[in-house]
Design an enzyme around this catalytic site. Sequence first.
Site, PDB file in Angstrom:
ATOM      1  N   SER A  44       0.840  -1.197   0.000  1.00 20.11           N
ATOM      2  CA  SER A  44       0.000   0.000   0.000  1.00 20.11           C
ATOM      3  C   SER A  44       0.871   1.240   0.000  1.00 20.11           C
ATOM      4  CB  SER A  44      -0.898   0.010   1.243  1.00 20.11           C
ATOM      5  OG  SER A  44      -1.375   1.317   1.521  1.00 20.11           O
ATOM      6  N   PHE A  45       0.396   2.319  -0.604  1.00 21.67           N
ATOM      7  CA  PHE A  45       1.175   3.549  -0.612  1.00 21.67           C
ATOM      8  C   PHE A  45       1.353   4.104   0.800  1.00 21.67           C
ATOM      9  CE2 PHE A  45      -2.112   6.741   0.095  1.00 21.67           C
ATOM     10  CZ  PHE A  45      -1.387   7.895   0.388  1.00 21.67           C
ATOM     11  N   LYS A  46       0.506   3.664   1.741  1.00 25.11           N
ATOM     12  CA  LYS A  46       0.642   4.136   3.119  1.00 25.11           C
ATOM     13  C   LYS A  46       1.995   3.746   3.732  1.00 25.11           C
ATOM     14  CE  LYS A  46      -3.477   5.911   3.041  1.00 25.11           C
ATOM     15  NZ  LYS A  46      -4.614   5.465   3.835  1.00 25.11           N
ATOM     16  N   ASP A  47       2.627   2.710   3.184  1.00 21.29           N
ATOM     17  CA  ASP A  47       3.945   2.305   3.687  1.00 21.29           C
ATOM     18  C   ASP A  47       4.994   3.407   3.502  1.00 21.29           C
ATOM     19  OD1 ASP A  47       3.296  -0.376   4.475  1.00 21.29           O
ATOM     20  OD2 ASP A  47       3.341  -0.985   2.376  1.00 21.29           O
ATOM     21  N   THR A  72      -4.285   1.991   5.958  1.00 23.42           N
ATOM     22  CA  THR A  72      -3.512   2.631   7.027  1.00 23.42           C
ATOM     23  C   THR A  72      -3.235   1.659   8.171  1.00 23.42           C
ATOM     24  OG1 THR A  72      -4.483   4.782   6.493  1.00 23.42           O
ATOM     25  CG2 THR A  72      -3.439   4.567   8.639  1.00 23.42           C
TER      26      THR A  72
END
Length: 302
Positions: A114-117, A148
């Site tokens: 995920s881009f949240k990383d 998230t």
Amino acid sequence: MIQYISTRGGSPPVDFDEAVLQGFAKDGGLFVPQTIPRIPNDRLEKLSHLSYTDLAFEMLSLFIDPGIIPSPDLKQLIHTSFSNFGHPDLMPLVPLNRDKTFLVMELFHGPTLSFKDIAMGFLINTMDYLLTKKDRHLSVVLATTGDTGPAAAHAAAGKKTLDCWPLYPVGMISEEQERQMTTLTAENIHPVGVENCKDGGDDLDIVVAKLFMDPQLKTQLNLSSVNSINWCRVMVQAVHHAYGYFKACNTVGDPVVLSVPSGAYGNLFAGYLARQMGIPIHTFVCANNRNKTLHTAFSKGI
């Protein structure tokens, strides 16, 4: 030295470490820097040739007092936070056509896909670093609609200074996302499935906000949050917008348009922050799906 103030104007300025560890300001507002540092034009050309982690160091150093995180420690935090990404470029740009006028920035090479990383690893590692120095412990409470929570849980797993409580709406996230939280064996990770969330994550955001609006409860439980309300998340996300711009342009100053998938506006605001710092991004497209909260706000004023 940059200090951080509340968007509601009712809290005294604080240093970077307190802005990160508090999450919400005491008046319920969000911490933002008193001033946004500006990168001179002659400096942009030098930055455009840097690797992602080196660019992150240069940009984040503008917001972090070296008396709080010395430069060698900051470099190590950045290196550690991105060492487990699955692509050598971390966030490669992939062309969609032969003349490379359309590029997709792949933001899914982190440990939870995920881009949240991108920002969560650095935020959690930074909180752990600051808490260790202060000999403190925090309980991190966050609302998640699927991405998230897993990113926070993975980054926080095993940290002695943190307990992580991701709240998620039961039946409204994918099975894979739920398992990314519920199958972790770390004793400091406590995923909570919440029933009857008619409006999904929005209901949970209200619950979290109410927790932080009670100063006595927040202090008693040592609460903090790693949702996009935390300045450190937005600050780190500004870097990939700058990195993407430099990779996309032929010459610094070329007009590049960024189309950003948008839910609650945190990632797009990070792009705006990068532009305010001097990255010459021409236009942002705020891309919504049928969960068109932002489109409704801008088109109808609601």
